[in-house]
Design an enzyme around this catalytic site. Structure first.
Site, short mmCIF file in Angstrom:
data_model
loop_
_atom_site.label_atom_id
_atom_site.label_comp_id
_atom_site.label_asym_id
_atom_site.label_seq_id
_atom_site.Cartn_x
_atom_site.Cartn_y
_atom_site.Cartn_z
N ASP A 126 -43.02 -18.85 -34.63
CA ASP A 126 -44.46 -18.70 -34.62
C ASP A 126 -44.77 -17.43 -33.82
O ASP A 126 -44.33 -17.27 -32.69
CB ASP A 126 -45.09 -19.93 -33.94
CG ASP A 126 -46.43 -20.29 -34.53
OD1 ASP A 126 -47.24 -19.38 -34.73
OD2 ASP A 126 -46.66 -21.49 -34.77
N ASP A 131 -49.78 -16.48 -36.23
CA ASP A 131 -50.96 -17.16 -35.73
C ASP A 131 -52.22 -16.29 -35.86
O ASP A 131 -52.21 -15.12 -35.45
CB ASP A 131 -50.71 -17.48 -34.25
CG ASP A 131 -51.72 -18.45 -33.68
OD1 ASP A 131 -51.74 -19.61 -34.13
OD2 ASP A 131 -52.48 -18.04 -32.78
N GLU A 169 -51.55 -16.82 -40.89
CA GLU A 169 -52.63 -17.81 -40.82
C GLU A 169 -53.94 -17.05 -40.93
O GLU A 169 -54.30 -16.29 -40.03
CB GLU A 169 -52.57 -18.58 -39.50
CG GLU A 169 -53.58 -19.69 -39.44
CD GLU A 169 -53.91 -20.18 -38.03
OE1 GLU A 169 -54.44 -21.29 -37.89
OE2 GLU A 169 -53.68 -19.43 -37.06
N HIS A 221 -50.42 -28.75 -37.50
CA HIS A 221 -50.71 -29.33 -36.18
C HIS A 221 -52.18 -29.20 -35.79
O HIS A 221 -52.57 -29.64 -34.71
CB HIS A 221 -49.83 -28.64 -35.15
CG HIS A 221 -50.15 -27.17 -35.04
ND1 HIS A 221 -49.89 -26.29 -36.08
CD2 HIS A 221 -50.75 -26.44 -34.07
CE1 HIS A 221 -50.30 -25.08 -35.73
NE2 HIS A 221 -50.84 -25.15 -34.52
N ASP A 222 -52.99 -28.53 -36.60
CA ASP A 222 -54.42 -28.37 -36.31
C ASP A 222 -55.29 -29.26 -37.19
O ASP A 222 -56.51 -29.26 -37.04
CB ASP A 222 -54.85 -26.91 -36.57
CG ASP A 222 -54.19 -25.92 -35.63
OD1 ASP A 222 -53.88 -26.29 -34.49
OD2 ASP A 222 -53.99 -24.76 -36.06
C1 NOJ Z 1 -54.03 -21.31 -34.48
C2 NOJ Z 1 -53.05 -22.33 -34.05
O1 NOJ Z 1 -52.54 -22.99 -35.16
C3 NOJ Z 1 -53.76 -23.24 -33.07
O2 NOJ Z 1 -53.03 -24.38 -32.76
C4 NOJ Z 1 -54.10 -22.43 -31.85
O3 NOJ Z 1 -54.88 -23.20 -30.97
C5 NOJ Z 1 -54.87 -21.17 -32.21
N1 NOJ Z 1 -54.36 -20.50 -33.36
C6 NOJ Z 1 -54.84 -20.19 -31.07
O4 NOJ Z 1 -53.55 -19.68 -30.91
#
Ligand code: NOJ
Length: 542
Positions: free
Chosen positions: A98, A199, A241, A315-316
Site C-alpha cells: 500500500d 492510497d 484509489e 477495509h473502508d
Molecule cells: C484511503 C484508505 O483506504 C483509508 O483507510 C484511509 O483512511 C485514507 N485513504 C487516508 O489514508
C-alpha cells in the site's frame, strides 16, 4: 490491448491488524499472515494487497506512516516482511504494498523537522498557509470531519490535512518530495514486491488555494513521472484509489499508451446508497437499475483503452452481503450471487478478507466500542450539530468502516481463532456459524464458490477478455449479462431479491446451455423461461 499477467489475476486484500494474530497481543501480524498463506493458495488467489504495515502511530491504523522503510512494531520486523515475501513467492503469490504518499504521519521525521521553523529544509515538504483574517485559509474540509487546516502555534501558520490532523499532506509540487517517493518505491521494488495499491492517489495534484482536491492539473504528469522513475521499468501491477474517477478519467490513468497505472478503483457503484451531493453517512435506498447502469458503463467505456478493477469490499466499506445481499436467511445464497455477478465481469477481481466466507456487518451498542477515527470524529461532529444518537448509529451500522475491520473469523474457538489474547476490536458474535474452519468442511460453502469462480476465470478466456452486454437495463430485480469472445458465449443471471422470479432470455439458442456454476442445486437450463429462486445466480455457457 497487449495481454498482461494481471489481467487474469485475482487479488486478495489483507488488513493485517485484523487478519491473524500469531503472538497473542490481540493484533494481527505478519507471522499470522505467513501462517495462512496455504489457505490463500487453496482459495486460488495470485496476489495479496497488504494494507499498510509500515511504522505508524496508528491514528488511522497504518494509513499515517512515520517511517516507510520500517515495519510497525505490532506487526513484526523487516525480517518477518522478507520471510512473507519469500514464502509468498514459493507459492506463486505476489505482494502489493500500500503506497500512502498523499500524506505522512505528523510523527514522520520530515514533519517533525518541518515544524521546527519556517526555514527548515523540510518545511516545504508540507503545505503551509498564513491565516486569513485570523482564521483558516479557506473552507477545505477534512474527510474525517472539520476543517482540513490545523493551526501551528509555533510558526503562526496552518498546515493542510485532508484526513486527520495527524496526517499532514505532502507537498507534491516540491520536486524533492517526489524524489523521496520514487526512492522509497524503488526500495520496495528491489525487495521483489508485485506492485502497489496507491492510497487516495487522485489527491496528490491538489490545488488547495483553489479548493481543488481530486484530479488536479498536475496529477497525470506526476504519475507519468512516477512510472518513469520507479515501476515503469518492471512488470508490476499498480492500482490507484481514485474516488473522483469517471470512465474518461480512468482512461487517462490506465490506457497503456500513457504509461501511468495498470488500473484504478472507481467508486461509483459504491456510492449508490448515498444521497447525491451529501456525504457517505446520508443514506438513500438502493435501486438495482442504478447498479446495472454504473457497472455497464464501466464495462463498456474502458473497452480497449483501459482496465477495470472489480470489487465489492475493502477495509473502508461495509460488508457486501449486508449491503446488497441478505445477511440473515439468505446469507449464503446472496453472498454467492454477489460473487458470481462480480467475478463474471471483465477486469481484475479483488476479494477482501472474510468476503470469501460471507462475513457480515457489526452493530456495537456504544460509540466507545468503535475504533475508527472517521466514525469517532463524525459522531462528535454530528452530536455537536444536533443530530440524534440513534440516527447517527444507523449511519454507522450501514456505512462505518469498522464493519469491515472486525477480526477474521477462523474457527469457532475462543476469539474466533484470531488471537489467544484480547482482540483489538470486538469480534462479530456470529463467528460460531461463520468461520473458515466450517467453510472448509462444507463443500457447498461460500468459500468453495469463490474458489470455483477463480478457477473458471483461469480456464475461460471469455471471462477475462470477452465483450460485455447487459440484458434488460430496466428490469429492477434481475441483473443478467453476457460475455462473448470468438464465438464462446457466457450468460450470467442473478436474482437480487428474496422473491421467486422468472427470467426470459429472448435470443435464440440452438443447444441446451451448460451450467458452469450455480448457487443452488438443480438449477434449470430452460433459459427462455427460467424460474429463479431467492438470490439464485447461474452462469451458463451458451
Ligand atoms: C484511503 C484508505 O483506504 C483509508 O483507510 C484511509 O483512511 C485514507 N485513504 C487516508 O489514508
Amino acid at each position: 490491448m497487449e495481454r498482461k499477467w494481471w489481467h487474469s489475476s485475482v487479488v486478495y486484500q489483507i488488513y493485517p491488524r485484523s487478519f491473524k494474530d500469531s503472538n497473542g497481543d490481540g493484533i494481527g501480524d505478519i507471522q499470522g499472515i505467513i501462517e495462512k498463506l496455504d489457505y490463500l493458495k487453496d482459495l486460488g488467489i495470485d496476489v495479496i494487497w497488504l494494507s499498510p504495515v509500515y511504522k505508524s502511530p496508528n491514528d488511522d491504523n497504518g494509513y499515517d506512516i512515520s517511517d516507510y522503510y520500517d515495519i510497525m512494531d505490532e506487526f513484526g520486523t523487516m525480517e518477518d516482511m522478507d520471510i512473507l515475501l519469500s514464502e509468498s513467492k514459493k507459492r506463486g503469490i505476489k505482494i502489493l504494498m500500500d503506497l500512502v504518499v498523499n500524506h505522512t504521519s505528523d510523527e514522520h521525521k520530515w514533519f517533525i523537522e518541518a515544524k521546527k521553523s519556517k526555514d527548515n529544509e523540510y518545511r516545504d515538504y508540507y503545505i503551509w498557509r498564513k491565516p486569513v483574517n485570523g482564521k483558516e485559509p479557506n473552507e477545505l474540509i477534512s474527510t474525517f470531519s472539520g476543517s482540513a487546516w490545523e493551526y501551528d502555534e509555533a510558526s503562526g501558520e496552518y498546515y493542510l490535512h485532508l484526513f486527520s490532523k495527524k496526517q499532514p499532506d505532502l507537498n507534491w509540487e516540491n520536486e524533492k518530495v517526489r524524489e523521496e517517493v520514487w526512492k522509497m518505491m524503488n526500495f520496495w521494488i528491489d525487495k521483489g514486491i508485485g506492485g502497489f495499491r496507491m492510497d487516495v492517489i487522485d489527491l496528490v495534484g491538489k490545488v488547495p488555494d483553489e479548493m481543488i482536491k481530486e484530479n488536479g492539473p498536475m496529477l497525470h504528469n506526476y504519475l507519468q513521472e512516477m512510472n518513469k522513475n520507479s515501476f515503469g521499468k518492471h512488470d508490476l501491477l499498480t492500482v490507484g484509489e481514485t474516488w473522483g474517477a469517471t470512465p474518461e478519467v480512468a482512461k487517462l490513468y490506465s490506457n497503456p499508451n500513457r504509461n501511468e497505472l495498470s488500473m484504478v478503483f472507481q467508486f461509483e457503484h459504491i456510492s449508490l446508497d448515498k444521497i447525491p451531493g451529501k456525504n457517505k453517512w446520508d443514506l438513500k435506498p438502493l435501486d438495482l437499475r442504478d447498479l446495472k447502469r454504473v457497472f455497464s458503463k464501466w464495462q463498456t467505456e474502458l473497452e480497449g483503452e483501459g482496465w477495470n478493477s472489480l470489487f465489492w469490499n475493502n477495509h473502508d466499506l461495509p460488508r457486501i452481503v449486508s449491503r446488497w445481499g441478505n445477511d440473515k436467511e439468505y446469507r449464503v445464497e446472496s453472498a454467492k450471487m454477489l460473487a458470481t455477478l462480480l467475478h463474471g465481469l471483465k477486469g481484475t477481481p479483488y476479494i477482501y478478507q472474510g468476503e470469501e466466507i460471507g462475513m457480515t456487518n457489526i452493530k456495537f451498542d456504544t460509540i466507545e466500542e468503535y475504533n475508527d477515527i472517521e466514525i469517532r470524529n463524525m459522531y462528535k461532529d454530528r452530536i455537536a450539530r444536533g443530530f440524534k444518537h440513534e440516527e447517527i448509529m444507523e449511519s454507522i451500522y450501514a456505512k462505518g468502516r469498522d464493519n469491515a475491520r472486525t477480526p477474521m473469523q477462523w474457527s469457532e474457538e475462543e476469539n474466533a481463532g484470531f488471537t489467544t489474547g484480547k482482540p483489538w476490536l470486538t469480534i462479530n458474535e456470529n463467528y460460531k456459524d461463520i468461520n473458515v474452519e466450517r467453510a472448509l468442511k462444507d463443500k457447498n460453502s461460500i468459500f468453495y464458490h469463490y474458489k470455483k469462480l477463480i478457477e473458471l476465470r483461469k480456464e475461460n478466456e471469455v471471462i477475462i477478455y470477452g465483450d460485455y452486454t447487459l440484458i434488460d437495463p430496466d428490469d429492477k430485480d434481475i441483473y443478467a449479462y453476457t460475455r462473448e469472445l470468438n464465438g464462446d458465449k457466457i450468460l450470467v443471471v442473478c436474482n437480487f431479491y428474496s422473491e421467486n422470479i422468472e427470467f426470459n432470455y429472448k435470443d435464440i439458442v440452438n443447444k441446451e446451455p451448460n451450467i458452469l456454476l450455480s448457487n443452488y442445486s438443480n438449477s434449470s437450463t430452460n433459459i427462455n423461461k427460467l424460474k429463479l429462486r431467492p438470490y439464485e445466480a447461474i452462469m451458463f455457457r451458451l
